[in-house]
Write an enzyme that holds these catalytic residues in place. Structure first.
Site, PDB file in Angstrom:
ATOM      1  N   LYS A 202       0.854  -1.188   0.000  1.00 41.87           N
ATOM      2  CA  LYS A 202       0.000   0.000   0.000  1.00 41.87           C
ATOM      3  C   LYS A 202       0.886   1.232   0.000  1.00 41.87           C
ATOM      4  O   LYS A 202       1.712   1.420   0.897  1.00 41.87           O
ATOM      5  CB  LYS A 202      -0.905  -0.021   1.234  1.00 41.87           C
ATOM      6  N   LYS A 259      -2.187  -1.546  -3.741  1.00 40.45           N
ATOM      7  CA  LYS A 259      -3.072  -0.388  -3.657  1.00 40.45           C
ATOM      8  C   LYS A 259      -2.260   0.883  -3.688  1.00 40.45           C
ATOM      9  O   LYS A 259      -1.271   0.951  -2.960  1.00 40.45           O
ATOM     10  CB  LYS A 259      -3.859  -0.473  -2.329  1.00 40.45           C
TER      11      LYS A 259
END
Ligand code: PBG
Length: 339
Positions: A202, A259
């Protein structure tokens, strides 16, 4: 004077000449079951509140959320990821409301599991909806996010969510060692069937802004550009992303995630090569907002840009896509077939 045809043996255009043939040679397809719909939920009753920077997305109360969940299920979407907007008076520096077994987001999980049993409920394991400063962790005396104290709180939250019925818990915080700690906490509470979807790679993205407005972590922090670079990844680093995904796999994650998605297709492709686990990618709020904003001005075609953004994520190697477009795309696929 008529020209001679070029002496070409290979003419790749032959495979593109008819819609029927184009379908037959298509390599990547979208299916409703590829998608997870993230949904925002708030306490109490009342109409859904539209989220200005995310057209078509709302903060639902339980009634509306249940309808929405049924609707998604009917259109073939198999899972939802729930994000609560917690009122300011329930927030503190420790995010302590997250560890209370009477916390209302847990009741929402129970209700969906009861009313829409075919839908997979993925609970967000993170403190940012609960902290007064908007960070994903507990701050130490000098104001730094304290890794181990945070992991402890996350493990507790994951157990509560699993007990409420979430089949998958999804830590989105990027603390070190949280996958192993959560796995152990689940197992020692007789929750060994609960899966862990790890937000493994992320990145500290500037595209999270609309989401932070939606859950209210921006209001808490006073800005949607809250700096999370001591825990989220540097957008410049690909090898470090692979280290994170390797660690999460070793620590027992069932599904890995990259992400954001669209700006990180190279990371998706590299993680796909480096693991045999299912891989998810999260097309985040800013990616969604960007497509809508351009479409509103007539600069892009909404559906075409949406479908292209999603097929690119799938082609890069994602098995599962979290996207705010999930419901819309699934409905399109129902009427038009696979894309
Ligand atoms: C934090 C969290 C974030 C998102 C989901 N959970 C990002 C952040 O605030 O750092 C972003 C999702 C999106 O932008 O759609 N736990």
């Amino acid at each position: 004077m008529s020209q001679q045809p070029l002496p070409l043996i290979r003419r790749p255009r032959r495979n593109r000449l008819f819609p029927s043939l184009r379908d037959m040679v298509q390599e990547t397809w979208l299916r409703p079951s590829d998608f997870i719909q993230p949904l925002f939920v708030r306490a109490g009753t009342g109409d859904p509140e539209p989220i200005a920077s995310m057209p078509g997305q709302f903060r639902w109360t339980l009634d509306g959320l249940l309808h929405q969940a049924e609707d998604l299920c009917a259109s073939g979407v198999r899972g939802i990821a729930l994000f609560p907007q917690v009122a300011a008076d329930l927030k503190d520096t420790q995010g302590s409301y997250s560890s209370r077994d009477e916390a209302w987001p847990l009741r929402v999980i129970e209700a969906i599991r009861r009313e829409v049993p075919d839908l997979l409920v993925i609970a967000d394991v993170a403190l940012d909806p609960y902290t007064s400063h908007g960070h994903d962790g507990i701050l130490d005396a000098s104001g730094h996010v304290d890794n181990d104290q945070t992991v402890h709180a996350l493990s507790r939250l994951a157990v509560l969510q699993a007990q409420a019925g979430a089949q998958i818990v999804a830590p989105s915080d990027m603390m070190d060692g949280r996958i192993l700690a959560i796995r152990k906490a689940l197992d020692s509470n007789a929750l060994s069937s609960t899966g862990v979807m790890a937000y493994s790679a992320k990145f500290a993205s500037s595209y999270y802004g609309p989401f932070r407005d939606a859950v209210g972590s921006a209001t808490a922090a006073g800005t949607c550009y809250l700096d999370k670079r001591t825990y989220q990844l540097n957008p410049a680093n690909a090898r470090e992303a692979l280290v994170e995904t390797m660690l999460d796999e070793q620590e027992g994650a069932d599904i890995l995630m990259v992400k954001p998605a669209g700006l990180y297709l190279d990371i998706i492709a590299r993680v796909r090569q480096s693991t045999l686990l299912p891989l998810a990618a999260y097309q985040i709020s800013g990616e969604y907002a960007q497509i809508h904003a351009a479409a509103e001005r007539g600069w892009l075609d909404l559906e075409k840009a949406r479908d292209e953004s999603l097929i690119a994520i799938k082609r890069a190697g994602a098995d599962i896509i979290l996207t705010y477009f999930a419901g819309d795309v699934a409905k399109m696929l129902q009427t038009k077939g696979f894309r």
